[in-house]
Design a protein around this motif. Structure first.
Motif, PDB file in Angstrom:
ATOM      1  N   PHE A 320      -3.856-104.772  86.249  1.00  0.00           N
ATOM      2  CA  PHE A 320      -3.227-105.995  86.385  1.00  0.00           C
ATOM      3  C   PHE A 320      -4.284-107.084  85.498  1.00  0.00           C
ATOM      4  O   PHE A 320      -5.245-107.092  85.745  1.00  0.00           O
ATOM      5  N   SER A 321      -3.611-107.804  84.584  1.00  0.00           N
ATOM      6  CA  SER A 321      -4.494-108.696  83.990  1.00  0.00           C
ATOM      7  C   SER A 321      -3.914-110.084  84.035  1.00  0.00           C
ATOM      8  O   SER A 321      -2.786-110.115  84.754  1.00  0.00           O
ATOM      9  N   ILE A 322      -4.720-111.161  83.994  1.00  0.00           N
ATOM     10  CA  ILE A 322      -4.175-112.389  84.240  1.00  0.00           C
ATOM     11  C   ILE A 322      -4.325-113.164  82.887  1.00  0.00           C
ATOM     12  O   ILE A 322      -5.224-112.972  82.168  1.00  0.00           O
ATOM     13  N   ALA A 323      -3.237-113.684  82.449  1.00  0.00           N
ATOM     14  CA  ALA A 323      -3.052-114.353  81.140  1.00  0.00           C
ATOM     15  C   ALA A 323      -4.237-115.797  80.961  1.00  0.00           C
ATOM     16  O   ALA A 323      -4.327-116.444  82.075  1.00  0.00           O
ATOM     17  N   LYS A 324      -4.679-115.745  79.814  1.00  0.00           N
ATOM     18  CA  LYS A 324      -5.742-116.885  79.735  1.00  0.00           C
ATOM     19  C   LYS A 324      -5.083-118.355  79.850  1.00  0.00           C
ATOM     20  O   LYS A 324      -5.554-119.093  80.385  1.00  0.00           O
ATOM     21  N   SER A 325      -3.673-118.378  79.458  1.00  0.00           N
ATOM     22  CA  SER A 325      -3.108-119.493  79.581  1.00  0.00           C
ATOM     23  C   SER A 325      -2.470-119.952  81.054  1.00  0.00           C
ATOM     24  O   SER A 325      -1.905-121.131  80.990  1.00  0.00           O
ATOM     25  N   SER A 326      -2.631-118.942  81.951  1.00  0.00           N
ATOM     26  CA  SER A 326      -1.954-119.484  83.290  1.00  0.00           C
ATOM     27  C   SER A 326      -2.637-120.607  83.734  1.00  0.00           C
ATOM     28  O   SER A 326      -3.876-120.937  83.658  1.00  0.00           O
ATOM     29  N   LYS A 327      -1.740-121.180  84.583  1.00  0.00           N
ATOM     30  CA  LYS A 327      -2.465-122.604  85.035  1.00  0.00           C
ATOM     31  C   LYS A 327      -2.529-122.321  86.816  1.00  0.00           C
ATOM     32  O   LYS A 327      -2.970-123.123  87.463  1.00  0.00           O
ATOM     33  N   GLN A 328      -2.415-120.842  87.138  1.00  0.00           N
ATOM     34  CA  GLN A 328      -2.632-120.702  88.427  1.00  0.00           C
ATOM     35  C   GLN A 328      -3.670-119.220  88.698  1.00  0.00           C
ATOM     36  O   GLN A 328      -2.894-118.342  89.211  1.00  0.00           O
ATOM     37  N   LYS A 329      -4.713-119.393  87.895  1.00  0.00           N
ATOM     38  CA  LYS A 329      -5.278-118.303  87.881  1.00  0.00           C
ATOM     39  C   LYS A 329      -5.854-117.696  89.485  1.00  0.00           C
ATOM     40  O   LYS A 329      -5.803-116.481  89.581  1.00  0.00           O
ATOM     41  N   THR A 330      -6.320-118.548  90.313  1.00  0.00           N
ATOM     42  CA  THR A 330      -6.682-118.287  91.374  1.00  0.00           C
ATOM     43  C   THR A 330      -5.794-117.583  92.527  1.00  0.00           C
ATOM     44  O   THR A 330      -5.938-116.749  93.048  1.00  0.00           O
ATOM     45  N   GLU A 331      -4.386-118.450  92.345  1.00  0.00           N
ATOM     46  CA  GLU A 331      -3.267-117.892  92.849  1.00  0.00           C
ATOM     47  C   GLU A 331      -2.886-116.295  92.684  1.00  0.00           C
ATOM     48  O   GLU A 331      -2.654-115.393  93.409  1.00  0.00           O
TER      49      GLU A 331
END
Length: 439
Positions: A320-331
């Motif tokens: 699982f990766s998190i997008a750099k552009s995500s506004k909800q990285k913590t969630e």
């Protein structure tokens, strides 16, 4: 009309009530917080997007998992996107170009470098260091497999290993006893020869998995450490492997390549499931689905050697990766942590995304495992003790190199190129592709 003043005795409690309503109250961790603000934030809806690839069964249970998570976190709403493996990457590419990637992306190790080096993925180091993504029950080596240039761009969801899946009953009928975990290519050749006489074939070994495995057994590598060239310079490794492959193919040990090339590589299309194959070499997390497709008991063992322990390695099934552009990285990180560590959630996953990386989850699942799932767990446990560290994630250009390797294999099998000619062509063109990574 004259206003009447409140008596002083009534004014005092009223003042304290007003002060009490506006004052910051201590939180559960002892830090002050504004109670009204806390109540409003708890009701604030959080939206996440998650994307993954897989077959229908994976889609079905993942939707159940998401429903379970939303029930535990009523303010979180998760939109889903899923497809088959090839279509998944075709959809993801334009989203990346438009800076509109999903918050949570199921990532393959072969694409990790490509997306990480284009600054499209978040470095998850801080989120693991502060415990938002809890990886305390996972080995550091497993977590490190999601690193590119020292930064953590993916969290493995599970691990698996290449293995040999075979029909022990079919072999026994041909007078062949169970295959040990330590065996050789010569052993396999003799088994294939006997099974061919019974009209049974060996499944083709996937070019971009088993040639790299063979190289590792020879203390060589498919790619160099920095990804700017192939990891071997002597063509004899290519020549030795594909000479053996061609000889086996022309001896009739494998099914016709015209038929093989049309396969979508689903479990149902595998020769072992169709009944005309006695053995296939695949990743351990595919064992259960292969057995279900074959509708008969199968066995799982190591790959041929010598030096199988040098060739074998544990690999993240997916990450699982998190997008750099995500506004909800913590969630997004909280969801990933739950996915990794919740035992009830992993009872639904059933090892489809590999053997869980959390030792606590593995222990919690043991009483629930079927006989088939136990075989996979036992095999991966054996590989942990009989393998070598995984190579770095595939470099940019690896997909193009592997397509070239497939083309070379086809031209060898159709006698359009000699093995020696294919070796020269492959090494020259592959090195040119990878040289673009030089800085």
């Amino acid at each position: 009309m004259k206003r009447r003043r409140l008596p002083a005795m009534l004014l005092i409690p009223l003042m304290f009530a007003i002060i009490g309503c506006s004052a910051k109250q201590p939180s559960a961790d002892g830090n002050p917080r504004n109670m009204e603000s806390d109540r409003s934030s708890s009701k604030q809806e959080i939206k996440l997007r998650i994307a993954w690839w897989g077959g229908q069964s994976r889609h079905d249970y993942t939707l159940k998992l998401i429903a379970m998570y939303q029930e535990l976190n009523p303010n979180v709403k998760i939109d889903t996107e899923y497809a088959g493996f090839d279509d998944f990457w075709k959809k993801l590419a334009p989203q990346a170009a438009a800076n509109q990637l999903p918050d949570i992306i199921q990532m393959d190790i072969s694409y990790l470098t490509q997306y990480a080096t284009k600054d499209q993925l978040e470095d998850l180091s801080e989120l693991t260091n502060n415990g938002t993504i809890d990886v305390r029950s996972a080995s550091p080596e497993t977590i490190d497999s999601g690193r590119v240039d020292g930064k953590l761009y993916g969290i493995p969801l599970g691990v698996n290993a290449m293995g040999t899946t075979y029909d022990a009953a079919m072999l026994k009928e041909a007078g062949i006893s169970a295959i040990p975990k330590s065996w050789t290519w010569s052993d396999l050749e003799q088994i294939a020869k006997r099974m061919k006489a019974k009209g049974k074939v060996l499944d083709h070994m996937r070019f971009d998995q088993f040639f790299p495995y063979y190289l590792r057994t020879q203390d060589q590598h498919y790619f160099s450490q920095d990804g700017t060239s192939l990891g071997f310079s002597d063509p004899r490794y290519f020549i030795d492997y594909f000479t053996m492959y061609l000889e086996w193919y022309e001896a009739g040990y494998m099914r016709d390549w015209d038929k093989e090339s049309l396969s979508k590589l689903t479990p149902e299309e595998n020769p072992i499931a169709l009944g005309d194959g006695f053995m296939t070499m695949a990743w351990s997390n595919q064992f259960t689905s292969l057995q279900e497709a074959a509708k008969k008991p199968l066995s799982l063992t190591g790959l041929p050697g010598p030096n199988g322990d040098q060739g074998l390695y544990l690999k993240p099934t997916m990450l699982f990766s998190i997008a750099k552009s995500s506004k909800q990285k913590t969630e997004a990180a909280k969801f990933i942590s739950w996915f990794l560590n919740d035992v009830e959630a992993n009872k639904l996953i059933k090892g489809d995304r590999g053997i869980p990386i959390s030792s606590k989850v593995k222990e919690g699942l043991k009483p629930t495992l079927s006989e088939e799932e136990t075989k996979v767990y036992d095999y991966v446990t054996w590989v942990e003790k009989n393998s070598s560290p995984m190579d770095p994630p595939d470099p940019i250009g690896s997909a193009e190199v592997s397509k070239l390797l497939r083309d070379m294999q086809e031209q060898i099998l159709f006698r359009k190129l000699t093995v020696e000619e294919a070796a020269v062509k492959f090494m020259s063109e592959a090195n040119a592709i990878l040289a673009k990574n030089k800085k």
